[in-house]
Design a protein around this motif. Structure first.
Motif, PDB file in Angstrom:
ATOM      1  N   THR A  55      94.508  28.548  11.252  1.00  0.00           N
ATOM      2  CA  THR A  55      96.082  28.924  11.027  1.00  0.00           C
ATOM      3  C   THR A  55      96.741  28.779  10.854  1.00  0.00           C
ATOM      4  OG1 THR A  55      95.955  28.506  13.492  1.00  0.00           O
ATOM      5  CG2 THR A  55      95.374  30.722  13.809  1.00  0.00           C
ATOM      6  N   LEU A 104      97.925  36.064  14.743  1.00  0.00           N
ATOM      7  CA  LEU A 104      99.276  36.141  15.101  1.00  0.00           C
ATOM      8  C   LEU A 104     100.277  36.478  15.397  1.00  0.00           C
ATOM      9  CD1 LEU A 104      98.256  34.677  11.067  1.00  0.00           C
ATOM     10  CD2 LEU A 104      98.232  33.207  12.879  1.00  0.00           C
ATOM     11  N   ARG A 143      90.257  45.427  21.151  1.00  0.00           N
ATOM     12  CA  ARG A 143      89.747  45.238  21.939  1.00  0.00           C
ATOM     13  C   ARG A 143      90.444  44.344  23.064  1.00  0.00           C
ATOM     14  NH1 ARG A 143      85.593  40.750  18.585  1.00  0.00           N
ATOM     15  NH2 ARG A 143      86.151  42.149  17.407  1.00  0.00           N
ATOM     16  N   ASN A 151     105.767  35.067   2.187  1.00  0.00           N
ATOM     17  CA  ASN A 151     105.275  36.684   1.683  1.00  0.00           C
ATOM     18  C   ASN A 151     103.842  36.686   2.378  1.00  0.00           C
ATOM     19  OD1 ASN A 151     108.000  36.944  -0.311  1.00  0.00           O
ATOM     20  ND2 ASN A 151     106.662  35.935  -1.646  1.00  0.00           N
ATOM     21  N   GLY A 152     103.993  36.721   3.591  1.00  0.00           N
ATOM     22  CA  GLY A 152     102.250  36.541   3.703  1.00  0.00           C
ATOM     23  C   GLY A 152     100.952  36.437   2.918  1.00  0.00           C
ATOM     24  N   ASP A 180      94.361  43.890  10.909  1.00  0.00           N
ATOM     25  CA  ASP A 180      95.083  42.910  10.877  1.00  0.00           C
ATOM     26  C   ASP A 180      96.179  42.713   9.702  1.00  0.00           C
ATOM     27  OD1 ASP A 180      93.697  43.529   8.055  1.00  0.00           O
ATOM     28  OD2 ASP A 180      91.988  42.464   8.592  1.00  0.00           O
ATOM     29  N   ASN A 229      89.650  38.458   2.388  1.00  0.00           N
ATOM     30  CA  ASN A 229      90.587  39.667   4.195  1.00  0.00           C
ATOM     31  C   ASN A 229      90.367  37.450   4.618  1.00  0.00           C
ATOM     32  OD1 ASN A 229      91.517  40.699   6.245  1.00  0.00           O
ATOM     33  ND2 ASN A 229      89.695  41.486   6.887  1.00  0.00           N
ATOM     34  N   PRO A 287      92.124  34.146  10.176  1.00  0.00           N
ATOM     35  CA  PRO A 287      92.559  33.152  10.973  1.00  0.00           C
ATOM     36  C   PRO A 287      92.128  32.841  12.275  1.00  0.00           C
ATOM     37  CG  PRO A 287      94.622  34.513  11.015  1.00  0.00           C
ATOM     38  CD  PRO A 287      93.053  35.322  10.358  1.00  0.00           C
ATOM     39  N   THR A 288      91.296  31.463  11.843  1.00  0.00           N
ATOM     40  CA  THR A 288      90.305  31.260  12.898  1.00  0.00           C
ATOM     41  C   THR A 288      90.994  30.427  14.077  1.00  0.00           C
ATOM     42  OG1 THR A 288      89.152  30.034  11.795  1.00  0.00           O
ATOM     43  CG2 THR A 288      88.007  32.247  12.418  1.00  0.00           C
ATOM     44  N   THR A 289      91.062  29.907  15.606  1.00  0.00           N
ATOM     45  CA  THR A 289      90.835  28.399  16.291  1.00  0.00           C
ATOM     46  C   THR A 289      90.111  27.811  15.971  1.00  0.00           C
ATOM     47  OG1 THR A 289      90.878  29.508  18.091  1.00  0.00           O
ATOM     48  CG2 THR A 289      92.330  29.847  17.230  1.00  0.00           C
ATOM     49  N   GLU A 292      81.283  37.743  11.697  1.00  0.00           N
ATOM     50  CA  GLU A 292      83.090  38.757  11.389  1.00  0.00           C
ATOM     51  C   GLU A 292      83.325  38.178  10.196  1.00  0.00           C
ATOM     52  OE1 GLU A 292      85.015  38.771  15.200  1.00  0.00           O
ATOM     53  OE2 GLU A 292      86.467  38.535  14.632  1.00  0.00           O
ATOM     54  N   ARG A 335      95.726  48.025   8.395  1.00  0.00           N
ATOM     55  CA  ARG A 335      94.413  47.661   8.880  1.00  0.00           C
ATOM     56  C   ARG A 335      95.263  47.014   9.471  1.00  0.00           C
ATOM     57  NH1 ARG A 335      90.517  44.971   5.348  1.00  0.00           N
ATOM     58  NH2 ARG A 335      91.360  43.720   5.385  1.00  0.00           N
ATOM     59  N   ILE A 361      92.895  33.371  20.638  1.00  0.00           N
ATOM     60  CA  ILE A 361      92.183  33.826  19.787  1.00  0.00           C
ATOM     61  C   ILE A 361      92.141  33.979  18.300  1.00  0.00           C
ATOM     62  CG2 ILE A 361      91.037  34.893  21.865  1.00  0.00           C
ATOM     63  CD1 ILE A 361      92.172  37.780  21.321  1.00  0.00           C
ATOM     64  N   GLY A 362      93.056  33.282  17.482  1.00  0.00           N
ATOM     65  CA  GLY A 362      93.395  33.974  16.723  1.00  0.00           C
ATOM     66  C   GLY A 362      94.600  34.652  16.134  1.00  0.00           C
ATOM     67  N   LEU A 416      89.911  44.127  16.504  1.00  0.00           N
ATOM     68  CA  LEU A 416      89.878  42.895  17.559  1.00  0.00           C
ATOM     69  C   LEU A 416      91.487  42.717  17.858  1.00  0.00           C
ATOM     70  CD1 LEU A 416      89.182  40.776  18.174  1.00  0.00           C
ATOM     71  CD2 LEU A 416      90.823  39.723  16.421  1.00  0.00           C
ATOM     72  N   PHE A 418     101.812  41.001   8.674  1.00  0.00           N
ATOM     73  CA  PHE A 418     101.221  40.740   7.527  1.00  0.00           C
ATOM     74  C   PHE A 418     101.650  42.614   6.812  1.00  0.00           C
ATOM     75  CE2 PHE A 418      99.556  36.905   9.069  1.00  0.00           C
ATOM     76  CZ  PHE A 418     100.313  35.878   7.948  1.00  0.00           C
ATOM     77  N   THR A 421      87.394  29.406  17.958  1.00  0.00           N
ATOM     78  CA  THR A 421      86.718  30.735  17.545  1.00  0.00           C
ATOM     79  C   THR A 421      86.143  30.909  16.204  1.00  0.00           C
ATOM     80  OG1 THR A 421      88.448  31.654  16.711  1.00  0.00           O
ATOM     81  CG2 THR A 421      88.862  31.910  18.699  1.00  0.00           C
TER      82      THR A 421
END
Lengths: 338, 435
Positions: free
Chosen positions: A40, B382, B303, A51-52, B224, A77, A80-82, A94, B222, B379-380, B300, B107, A85
């Protein structure tokens, strides 16, 4: 219950799903997009810019794989994972791959059923202290208060190191790197310990970086690399050899500037095999022969990616060190393209 | 007994003494200070201590805020500006300037920012008839349509998906009206089942057929791509608006005489209340993946919304049960005596009173739910807190700490304080007793 046991149980539970989806390459190609798990936010390794758009050293690996497989470095794609997770995200499908400065360890490889596809950064745990303390070696840290991120391998390494050296310390548990900076600068702890790359990035953001010193001792091996699920060797091969192609290209002198020229054919058969003008290496794992050209066209070879994201010209300013080519005294060593 | 007599006294005043101003300690600011701040030694000590704390805070943060820099592209630029001015470090608000759009929208594609903004503006319109009595009643139909409009605006895609989802409720209404003559229970049951049937069987084909016939739609985004306050508001507003009706149903179910419904509701409420929200979020993000067939990617955010809603609904049910319990038994009996059926009695007699009693608790749950949305960072997702970590991870802004938290805290405060003031207004408006 022990965290790795828990994650392991989950991962075993996902085994059926893993076997069922052994055709990751097909999935990615039909989806037209690579799902790549990143952190993340780790300075220089992965972070969104204003700009993301995700940028960084780990992100570059994702983009190279996407370019090799999908011919589009932006068809990624980023998920972001912690720290909690990341493994389940990969095990459950995923994400297709994880490029999230994850240390290659025995239990993660074997027990959690992942395949590490190489090492893109050799890191190690170090210590940072205020220069004013006059400490020049980690062995002088007896009785120090230490800021440490909880739930990571650094916590265990720290305990091991101090026990082996017969020293005492007082841990100050913290959650994030930003919090650690605040606590350290406010004097809540004498020492901040995390991976040396993280220490360097943190120190670079201080108002007076010169007031802080990173001690010479590196107390652990932290080989960081991308990883995929067990059970799909074709996909693991693709991720592994994209990374190897980046490393080999640097060794062979293939850069983003001379790539087009060299891709037309050279006198060096190794370069020709890498760039697809000789042999049919790409076809062997289900891609075409220009896969490596596309991967290299994104951000150049390993050295260029390193220099652009975390190298000495960037604010993070990491020296190559262990991450230099084996010909330069480092550990970066790609098996031959043959 | 006495020889005092009017004639014997040399002088008797025959006019009133003009009113004197009260002594200085008994009037104006001094009196207020004595009564409120220095009333006894304990109060005096506490006042002095509080003043010292306030002064300390102002002295600590005041100069820092005074040296604010707004116009900077990175922390090092801020530091250069301070160095040139020869002052110590202050607040570097340049980060808010630089990343405001990211903190607000995550985003989300920049050329589509108008869509969430429009959705928020329409939300205010849709809230009007629900929140204030002076807004025309007809607007309630707009409020009913709003969730589908908001979905369409935020996610985009074909217009027929939200339309076919909305038709489910139309079906439910039609069934309820048509089957009313058959009795309350069959009509209610049918009104529950008919929309489920519609969504399960007919809605999908309907949407695809209609989008073939009449392809109306806007660019699909989307989930995300959602982030920042957009994600907090989407989760918060959906959770708040769904948890209240769900909570009412659960509270009624818990008081029901039907043993099956009662035990289902009690089990649900007690289970959800017994489990921390963070556990439910991890379940949503991690475990559900294992239970779903491989290849299905169940959104997600959806959920998370479901989990947050269920969590809030369980708390809401208990808050409303408190309101129901506070109603005198006579109210129920009076409703029965008037010959009202169950739903009419609830709608006309019981709920208006129970909800009024429960307002502070309900709003309390709403505020808690809205603030709990920041837990999704674990859980990631943002959300603003997650983005603040991501922003700090860029070389430009590493080292920035308080500015981001102050900004995020200020925005949350505006929303939560607004809710709190509204609940006070509502309590005053609905106060029908003569206290």
């Amino acid at each position: 219950m022990n965290k790795s046991t828990f994650l392991g149980t989950l991962a075993v539970g996902a085994l059926a799903a893993g076997i069922a989806s052994a055709q990751t390459l097909n999935d990615v190609q039909s989806r037209g997009e690579l799902n790549c798990g990143v952190s993340t936010g780790v300075n220089g390794f992965s972070a969104p810019d204003a700009n993301g758009v995700w940028q960084g050293f780990d992100v570059a690996v994702c983009r190279a794989v996407a370019a090799a497989v999908l011919d589009d470095p932006n068809a990624v794609n980023f998920v972001p994972t912690t720290g909690q997770t990341r493994f389940t995200a990969l095990a459950s499908g995923e994400v297709d791959m994880l490029a999230r400065n994850t240390t290659w360890t025995f239990s993660r490889d074997v027990d959690l059923r992942f395949t590490f596809t190489g090492i893109n950064y050799y890191d190690g745990q170090g210590f940072m202290v205020d220069r004013g303390l006059g400490v020049s070696s980690a062995t002088e840290l007896d009785g120090a208060t230490v800021c440490i991120q909880t739930g990571t391998t650094t916590e265990l390494n720290l305990a091991d190191y101090f026990r082996v050296n017969g020293m005492d310390y007082e841990p100050v548990p913290i959650e994030t790197n930003a919090e650690a900076q605040q606590q350290y600068l406010a004097g809540a702890c004498d020492v901040y310990t995390t991976d040396v790359s993280g220490l360097a990035a943190t120190r670079a953001s201080f108002e007076n970086p010169g007031d802080h010193v990173i001690l010479p001792e590196v107390i652990s091996k932290e080989p960081l690399g991308p990883l995929v699920r067990h059970g799909d060797d074709q996909w693991a091969d693709i991720v592994r050899w994209v990374l190897n192609a980046l490393i080999a290209a640097e060794e062979l002198g293939v850069t983003s500037t001379n790539l087009a020229e060299l891709a037309a054919g050279t006198n060096n058969p190794e370069i020709n095999r890498l760039l697809g003008t000789e042999g049919n290496l790409g076809e062997m794992f289900g891609l075409d022969n220009e896969w490596a050209v596309r991967a290299l066209a994104v951000g150049g070879n390993y050295g260029e990616i390193f220099a652009a994201n975390i190298g000495e010209q960037t604010p993070i300013g990491l020296a190559r060190g262990l991450n230099a080519q084996w010909t330069q005294g480092g550990l970066m060593y790609s098996p031959p393209f043959r | 007994m006495s020889d005092t007599h009017a004639q014997t006294v040399a002088f008797v005043r025959d006019t009133m003494i003009p009113e004197q101003v009260p002594p200085v300690t008994e009037r104006g600011a001094v009196k207020w200070l004595r009564e409120n701040l220095f009333n006894g030694w304990l109060s005096t000590v506490l006042t002095v201590l509080s003043l010292l704390v306030v002064a300390w805070m102002v002295l600590e943060t005041g100069p820092w805020l005074m040296r604010s820099v707004w116009d900077a592209g990175s922390l090092s630029e801020c530091r250069r500006i301070w160095a040139e001015a020869g002052v110590p470090a202050g607040a570097c608000w340049g980060v808010i300037n630089d990343r405001l759009h990211q903190l607000l929208f995550g985003f989300y594609p920049p050329h589509l920012y108008w869509r969430p903004v429009l959705a928020l503006a329409l939300l205010l319109v849709a809230l009007g008839p629900i929140l204030f009595p002076w807004v025309p009643r007809k607007l309630i139909w707009f409020s009913a349509a709003y969730p589908f409009m908001a979905y369409f605006l935020l996610w985009g895609g074909s217009i027929w998906l939200p339309v076919s989802a909305a038709l489910g409720f139309v079906v439910a209404g039609a069934v309820l009206v048509l089957l009313r003559p058959l009795g309350t229970l069959p009509a209610t049951l049918a009104a529950f089942l008919a929309p489920l049937l519609w969504w399960a069987v007919a809605a999908g084909p309907f949407a695809s057929v209609m989008s073939d016939l009449l392809p109306v739609g806007i660019e699909f985004v989307r989930s995300d791509r959602f982030g920042g306050f957009l994600i907090s508001l989407v989760i918060g507003v959906t959770g708040i608006s769904l948890s209240l009706p769900l909570g009412i149903l659960l509270a009624l179910g818990r008081q029901s005489d039907m043993i099956l419904i009662k035990s289902i509701c009690v089990t649900f409420i007690e289970f959800i209340r017994g489990v921390p929200l963070i556990t439910l979020l991890f379940t949503a993000s991690l475990l559900l993946n294992y239970f779903l067939p491989p290849g299905t990617s169940f959104d997600l955010i959806l959920r998370v919304i479901i989990m947050v809603t269920l969590f809030a609904a369980a708390y809401m049910a208990e808050v409303i049960r408190g309101g129901l319990a506070a109603l005198p038994r006579g109210q129920y009996e009076a409703a029965d005596a008037l010959g009202l059926d169950y739903w009419k009695a609830q709608r006309l007699i019981i709920m208006p009173q129970a909800l009024r009693i429960a307002i502070p608790g309900i709003v309390n749950t709403f505020i808690g739910l809205f603030k709990d949305t920041t837990l999704v960072v674990f859980i990631g997702l943002l959300d603003p807190i997650g983005l603040s970590n991501a922003i700090r991870a860029s070389s430009d802004w590493q080292g920035i700490y308080w500015e981001l938290f102050i900004f995020i805290g200020a925005v949350f405060f505006v929303f939560c304080f607004g809710m709190s003031r509204y609940s006070m207004y509502l309590e005053r408006r609905l106060r029908t007793d003569h206290r």
